[in-house]
Scaffold this motif. Structure first.
Motif, PDB file in Angstrom:
ATOM      1  N   ASP A 625      78.704  31.848   2.285  1.00 58.23           N
ATOM      2  CA  ASP A 625      77.746  32.853   2.728  1.00 58.23           C
ATOM      3  C   ASP A 625      77.897  34.165   1.950  1.00 58.23           C
ATOM      4  O   ASP A 625      77.529  35.231   2.438  1.00 58.23           O
ATOM      5  CB  ASP A 625      77.873  33.113   4.232  1.00 58.23           C
ATOM      6  CG  ASP A 625      79.285  33.526   4.620  1.00 58.23           C
ATOM      7  OD1 ASP A 625      80.172  33.534   3.732  1.00 58.23           O
ATOM      8  OD2 ASP A 625      79.499  33.841   5.809  1.00 58.23           O
ATOM      9  N   GLU A 626      78.471  34.099   0.747  1.00 60.56           N
ATOM     10  CA  GLU A 626      78.610  35.304  -0.067  1.00 60.56           C
ATOM     11  C   GLU A 626      77.254  35.687  -0.640  1.00 60.56           C
ATOM     12  O   GLU A 626      76.514  34.843  -1.160  1.00 60.56           O
ATOM     13  CB  GLU A 626      79.633  35.099  -1.196  1.00 60.56           C
ATOM     14  CG  GLU A 626      79.984  36.396  -1.893  1.00 60.56           C
ATOM     15  CD  GLU A 626      81.254  36.276  -2.726  1.00 60.56           C
ATOM     16  OE1 GLU A 626      81.794  37.307  -3.147  1.00 60.56           O
ATOM     17  OE2 GLU A 626      81.710  35.127  -2.937  1.00 60.56           O
ATOM     18  N   ARG A 627      76.921  37.007  -0.595  1.00 60.34           N
ATOM     19  CA  ARG A 627      75.602  37.482  -0.979  1.00 60.34           C
ATOM     20  C   ARG A 627      75.695  38.472  -2.156  1.00 60.34           C
ATOM     21  O   ARG A 627      76.796  38.802  -2.636  1.00 60.34           O
ATOM     22  CB  ARG A 627      74.927  38.149   0.226  1.00 60.34           C
ATOM     23  CG  ARG A 627      74.686  37.200   1.390  1.00 60.34           C
ATOM     24  CD  ARG A 627      74.052  37.899   2.577  1.00 60.34           C
ATOM     25  NE  ARG A 627      73.820  36.974   3.684  1.00 60.34           N
ATOM     26  CZ  ARG A 627      72.704  36.262   3.830  1.00 60.34           C
ATOM     27  NH1 ARG A 627      71.709  36.371   2.942  1.00 60.34           N
ATOM     28  NH2 ARG A 627      72.566  35.447   4.854  1.00 60.34           N
ATOM     29  N   LEU A 628      74.494  38.957  -2.568  1.00 58.87           N
ATOM     30  CA  LEU A 628      74.441  39.892  -3.684  1.00 58.87           C
ATOM     31  C   LEU A 628      75.262  41.142  -3.414  1.00 58.87           C
ATOM     32  O   LEU A 628      75.995  41.624  -4.288  1.00 58.87           O
ATOM     33  CB  LEU A 628      72.971  40.269  -3.969  1.00 58.87           C
ATOM     34  CG  LEU A 628      72.072  39.187  -4.579  1.00 58.87           C
ATOM     35  CD1 LEU A 628      70.635  39.680  -4.617  1.00 58.87           C
ATOM     36  CD2 LEU A 628      72.552  38.838  -5.983  1.00 58.87           C
ATOM     37  N   SER A 629      75.125  41.682  -2.222  1.00 60.78           N
ATOM     38  CA  SER A 629      75.840  42.924  -1.899  1.00 60.78           C
ATOM     39  C   SER A 629      77.348  42.720  -1.981  1.00 60.78           C
ATOM     40  O   SER A 629      78.079  43.612  -2.427  1.00 60.78           O
ATOM     41  CB  SER A 629      75.436  43.418  -0.501  1.00 60.78           C
ATOM     42  OG  SER A 629      75.717  42.408   0.475  1.00 60.78           O
ATOM     43  N   ASP A 630      77.831  41.565  -1.543  1.00 57.90           N
ATOM     44  CA  ASP A 630      79.263  41.275  -1.618  1.00 57.90           C
ATOM     45  C   ASP A 630      79.738  41.248  -3.072  1.00 57.90           C
ATOM     46  O   ASP A 630      80.818  41.775  -3.393  1.00 57.90           O
ATOM     47  CB  ASP A 630      79.576  39.948  -0.935  1.00 57.90           C
ATOM     48  CG  ASP A 630      79.169  39.939   0.533  1.00 57.90           C
ATOM     49  OD1 ASP A 630      79.309  41.001   1.174  1.00 57.90           O
ATOM     50  OD2 ASP A 630      78.717  38.875   1.013  1.00 57.90           O
ATOM     51  N   MET A 631      78.941  40.659  -3.945  1.00 60.01           N
ATOM     52  CA  MET A 631      79.351  40.533  -5.345  1.00 60.01           C
ATOM     53  C   MET A 631      79.349  41.889  -6.035  1.00 60.01           C
ATOM     54  O   MET A 631      80.230  42.179  -6.858  1.00 60.01           O
ATOM     55  CB  MET A 631      78.422  39.558  -6.074  1.00 60.01           C
ATOM     56  CG  MET A 631      78.896  39.192  -7.460  1.00 60.01           C
ATOM     57  SD  MET A 631      80.571  38.500  -7.470  1.00 60.01           S
ATOM     58  CE  MET A 631      80.331  37.026  -6.473  1.00 60.01           C
ATOM     59  N   ILE A 632      78.356  42.742  -5.694  1.00 59.84           N
ATOM     60  CA  ILE A 632      78.330  44.072  -6.296  1.00 59.84           C
ATOM     61  C   ILE A 632      79.552  44.863  -5.843  1.00 59.84           C
ATOM     62  O   ILE A 632      80.178  45.606  -6.614  1.00 59.84           O
ATOM     63  CB  ILE A 632      77.021  44.787  -5.921  1.00 59.84           C
ATOM     64  CG1 ILE A 632      75.839  44.070  -6.595  1.00 59.84           C
ATOM     65  CG2 ILE A 632      77.065  46.251  -6.320  1.00 59.84           C
ATOM     66  CD1 ILE A 632      74.489  44.603  -6.196  1.00 59.84           C
ATOM     67  N   GLU A 633      79.923  44.694  -4.587  1.00 64.86           N
ATOM     68  CA  GLU A 633      81.107  45.384  -4.090  1.00 64.86           C
ATOM     69  C   GLU A 633      82.364  44.902  -4.801  1.00 64.86           C
ATOM     70  O   GLU A 633      83.236  45.694  -5.169  1.00 64.86           O
ATOM     71  CB  GLU A 633      81.219  45.160  -2.582  1.00 64.86           C
ATOM     72  CG  GLU A 633      82.394  45.918  -1.953  1.00 64.86           C
ATOM     73  CD  GLU A 633      82.465  45.700  -0.450  1.00 64.86           C
ATOM     74  OE1 GLU A 633      83.449  46.149   0.159  1.00 64.86           O
ATOM     75  OE2 GLU A 633      81.539  45.066   0.116  1.00 64.86           O
ATOM     76  N   ARG A 634      82.470  43.559  -5.025  1.00 67.07           N
ATOM     77  CA  ARG A 634      83.636  43.016  -5.738  1.00 67.07           C
ATOM     78  C   ARG A 634      83.668  43.486  -7.190  1.00 67.07           C
ATOM     79  O   ARG A 634      84.735  43.572  -7.804  1.00 67.07           O
ATOM     80  CB  ARG A 634      83.622  41.490  -5.690  1.00 67.07           C
ATOM     81  CG  ARG A 634      83.920  40.930  -4.308  1.00 67.07           C
ATOM     82  CD  ARG A 634      83.766  39.417  -4.313  1.00 67.07           C
ATOM     83  NE  ARG A 634      84.678  38.776  -5.255  1.00 67.07           N
ATOM     84  CZ  ARG A 634      84.642  37.471  -5.566  1.00 67.07           C
ATOM     85  NH1 ARG A 634      83.737  36.691  -4.971  1.00 67.07           N
ATOM     86  NH2 ARG A 634      85.496  36.977  -6.417  1.00 67.07           N
TER      87      ARG A 634
END
Length: 835
Positions: A625-634
């Motif tokens: 359930d990883e999303r775009l916002s999670d990846m930008i944060e990482r």
């Protein structure tokens, strides 16, 4: 040595310069010419110089010889001059057949030009025919090849039968009790002068006769040379030739370049023939007379030299000898299966057998039992089949054509065996007259031979094929009772049991290192097959392996006809080892083994974050359930230069034609831009990735919302820098990229690109934003609503297909039809009115 090379180089340069500047043939130094080294331009200059004096080719060559051109170069010079005169690569005789003059008549424009064209067309055909004739005449190429020369050898031991004459240089060596060397030239009177002895006549003597005479005369001053008692001989003498004299020889008759030639006194008849270019196409190769005085001293036959190597009549020439080449009397052509097909000259009572010998005898494929001869009668042609045994008696006539046929491509005694024997192949019928003996000759049957039936394919007299079947088992058990007599061309086939059945295989699928289809072997177990597939992968399930087996018989279905496969399930332990039942489970042909994957087994999945983030690069998806916002944060968040409205997502997928059509339909329904047919094709061909428009500002403001997409393997998130341009393409006068300015409208950017052109479909205009979203021009009542423009956008104006306008002839035709129709209507109205 270096000085000699330098002088030779200077002489060659001077010769080339003089040849380039020569305007008169008399200015050319022919003594140092080597024709093969002259360029085409230099030959052209010699040709032009001769042409300016109205000289024929023969006259030009004779002048060159008179000015020192060697005879070995004369025929080559003539051939190259004739090539220039004929405008192509012709040999001497072809050009002779056209004209003996250097000038070629040229027709000016007018009624005679067609006649000249016809004349030279016929001349070209004649040249080609003559060239073909020359290629066939045996021995002709010997005199036309530029690769070899036939000049007399000068560095040879002094021939004992050589006759001395004025101009020869003789060397007398004396050694022993006295040492002396004389190097003397024979005077025009035929004498040599030795000190203390006086003149000695040697003209006309052979070297051996001259040696005896000189030994006798020199004995007067050298007592040890001819002592009364031979035991007291202590002085010795040897006579040898130094420089030899030149002689004049005339070649007449059917010679390519007849004339008088200056040759070495060691030259033979053949050397003179080569200097004159050999016989012409009408000249004889076998009757070449050497006339000395008023007497024919020899008749040279070139065939003796070319075929047998016999030089008995190839005599050494003397000055003033005349070589006369007679016209041929009897020529025949032989073709087919001989080693040297061509045209040969026969003389006397030479027969068909002699012709075959001249042609190098038969080839390996020749049919020698009969030879076909086509000859001429006073009124018509006739054909004769000459049988073997009569070749020595059949005398050929001038113009006969002989053909040697080819043997038939078949065997008189062949039988063949194919299939499951140890030595299949062809055998002689004499050694294997029966079926059983043929099998024994082939080293017997192989273990996989099909014993129930074999077949003999036999060719009948009418060339149809019949099939004769037999039992291989019965034949091998009782050959005396079941043997079959073979005939020529019989083909025996004994099949293998493997030829009569399907290839037996088993297959394994799933998480093994080498999933594939493998050849079946009896006794193969499930564990063997997994071993052949190089074992399990880590993703293999530890508790479930399935084997699907074909059901061939109704009885195997256990009364349930709906069953189509028999499924066997096996387990493995935690170390992926089969239990005893699975390890020993024997496979059958066409079994399919399925290895299952672990339910929760996942390989790492990577995505790419590119552009204006703090840590761009590859990232592994941590959860489903990883999303775009999670990846930008990482990735450390956005940089200050990030342009979030232009962010876009590229996703790997198969973008099919059906999806392209759905995208088009959605755009026309208000979900996107109206995409033209050409754009549909372009979208359908995109197989690697699809661009997905995202709203990155919404994603950052509302993480987890519908704008915040779930990530998939292979996704690429691109976040560009601030964009400052807008691109306009399609149906405008000047497609270009324009600087973005806030407040400029859609039409302003169209105007900046020159405005709409004549093919523009204005209503279909659309815009592609930097993030991949598409919007189109909409029409509300009588007003057009153009989409807004943002940085990085591309404005696309579709174009119509250009149509061709009517030509002037088409317009005139239509107007003529309309006028005729109007005239008919007017006439009809007038008639109705008058009535």
């Amino acid at each position: 040595m270096r000085l000699t090379k330098s002088i030779l180089t200077i002489l060659l340069v001077c010769f080339a310069v003089s040849l380039a500047n020569a305007q008169n043939i008399s200015d050319i130094d022919f003594k140092n010419i080597r024709v093969d080294d002259l360029s085409d331009q230099q030959i052209q200059r010699i040709y032009d110089a001769a042409q300016s004096r109205n000289l024929s080719i023969d006259q030009a060559v004779q002048m060159a010889v008179a000015r020192g051109l060697p005879q070995s170069q004369a025929s080559k010079l003539k051939r190259r001059l004739q090539q220039v005169g004929s405008g192509g690569a012709l040999d001497s005789e072809s050009a002779e057949g056209v004209s003996g003059q250097l000038r070629r008549p040229v027709a000016t424009e007018g009624p005679d030009s067609t006649k000249f064209d016809s004349l030279y067309a016929q001349t070209d055909s004649l040249r080609w025919a003559r060239q073909q004739l020359k290629n066939k005449i045996f021995g002709y190429k010997l005199f036309t090849s530029d690769q070899v020369t036939f000049e007399p050898a000068l560095n040879i031991p002094t021939p004992e039968d050589y006759q001395l004459g004025p101009g020869d240089e003789i060397i007398i060596d004396i050694w022993g009790a006295a040492q002396m060397n004389y190097q003397l030239e024979i005077s025009p009177e035929g004498t040599i002068n030795i000190d203390n002895i006086g003149p000695i006549q040697v003209n006309g003597l052979t070297v051996e006769e001259a040696s005896n005479r000189l030994r006798s005369r020199l004995g007067d001053i050298y007592s040890g040379l001819n002592p009364p008692n031979n035991e007291n001989k202590d002085t010795y003498m040897q006579l040898s030739l130094g420089q030899v004299r030149s002689i004049k020889v005339t070649v007449l008759g059917e010679a390519t370049v007849p004339g008088t030639y200056t040759l070495s006194s060691l030259s033979t008849v053949f050397n003179a023939l080569y200097a004159a270019g050999g016989p012409t196409t009408t000249g004889s190769f076998r009757t070449i007379n050497v006339i000395r005085g008023n007497e024919t001293v020899a008749t040279f036959d070139l065939y003796d030299l070319l075929i047998y190597g016999n030089q008995s009549e190839n005599i050494r020439l003397r000055s003033q000898d005349i070589i006369q080449i007679q016209p041929y009397e009897n020529r025949v052509e032989i073709e087919g299966e001989v080693k040297r097909p061509g045209i040969y000259e026969l003389k006397g009572n030479e027969t068909l057998q002699d012709l075959v010998v001249y042609a190098g005898n038969f080839t390996d494929e020749a049919y020698t039992d009969r030879i076909k001869v086509i000859g001429n009668t006073p009124k018509q042609k006739q054909i004769t089949d000459v049988k073997k045994g009569y070749y020595d008696d059949y005398i050929l006539r001038n113009g006969d054509s002989v053909t040697v046929g080819e043997i038939l491509d078949r065997f008189t005694n062949k039988v063949e065996i194919r299939g499951a024997v140890f030595r299949p192949g062809e055998y002689a019928l004499e050694d294997t007259t029966s079926l059983y003996s043929l099998i024994q000759r082939a080293d017997g049957l192989m273990g996989d031979a099909f014993m129930n039936r074999g077949i003999i394919y036999r060719t009948r007299d009418d060339y149809t094929i019949e099939s004769i079947s037999f039992s291989v088992r019965e034949l091998m058990q009782n050959p005396r009772a079941n043997d079959i007599v073979l005939q020529k061309d019989d083909v025996v086939r004994i099949s293998s049991i493997f030829d009569l059945r399907e290839d037996f295989t088993v297959s394994i699928k799933g998480p093994v290192q080498q999933p594939d289809t493998y050849e079946f072997a009896h006794g193969m177990t499930l564990e063997d097959l997994i071993f052949m597939a190089d074992g399990f992968l880590q993703s293999a399930t530890p508790y479930r392996i399935e084997v699907a087996r074909r059901i061939r018989d109704i009885e195997e279905r256990s009364g349930n006809e709906s069953f189509i496969a028999d499924i066997h399930t096996f387990s493995v332990d935690e170390n992926l080892r089969l239990n005893e039942k699975g390890a020993n489970f024997e496979l059958q042909p066409f079994d399919q083994v399925y290895i299952r994957e672990l339910p929760n087994y996942e390989r790492q999945k990577e995505v790419y974050v590119v552009g204006e983030v703090k840590y761009p690069g590859k990232y592994a998806i941590s959860s489903r359930d990883e999303r775009l916002s999670d990846m930008i944060e990482r990735a450390g968040g956005l940089t200050p230069d990030a342009y979030t409205d232009g962010a876009t997502l590229f996703r790997k997928r198969e973008f099919t034609q059906q999806e392209a059509q759905q995208t088009t339909n959605g755009a026309e329904n208000g979900m996107g831009a109206a995409v033209e047919e050409g754009e549909q094709v372009r979208l359908a061909q995109r197989q690697e990735s699809a661009q997905i428009g995202i709203e990155l500002p919404e994603v950052l403001q509302n993480p987890g919302s519908r704008y915040d997409l779930l990530l998939e393997e292979g996704d690429s998130l691109l976040i560009p820098q601030q964009l400052e341009t807008v691109t306009v393409e399609g149906g405008v006068f000047h497609p270009t990229t324009v600087r973005f300015e806030s407040g400029r409208s859609f039409k302003d950017y169209i105007t900046a690109a020159g405005g709409f052109n004549d093919l523009a479909r204005k209503k279909r205009s659309y815009i592609i934003y930097a993030n991949g979203d598409v919007d189109r021009t909409k029409k509300i009542l009588f007003f057009k609503n153009y989409p807004s423009v943002e940085p990085g956008a591309t404005i696309v104006v579709p174009e119509e297909e250009p149509t061709e306008g009517m030509s002037a002839a088409e317009r005139i035709g239509i107007l003529s039809t309309v006028a005729s129709t109007m005239a008919v209507i007017a006439t009809t109205i007038i008639r109705i009115t008058n009535n």
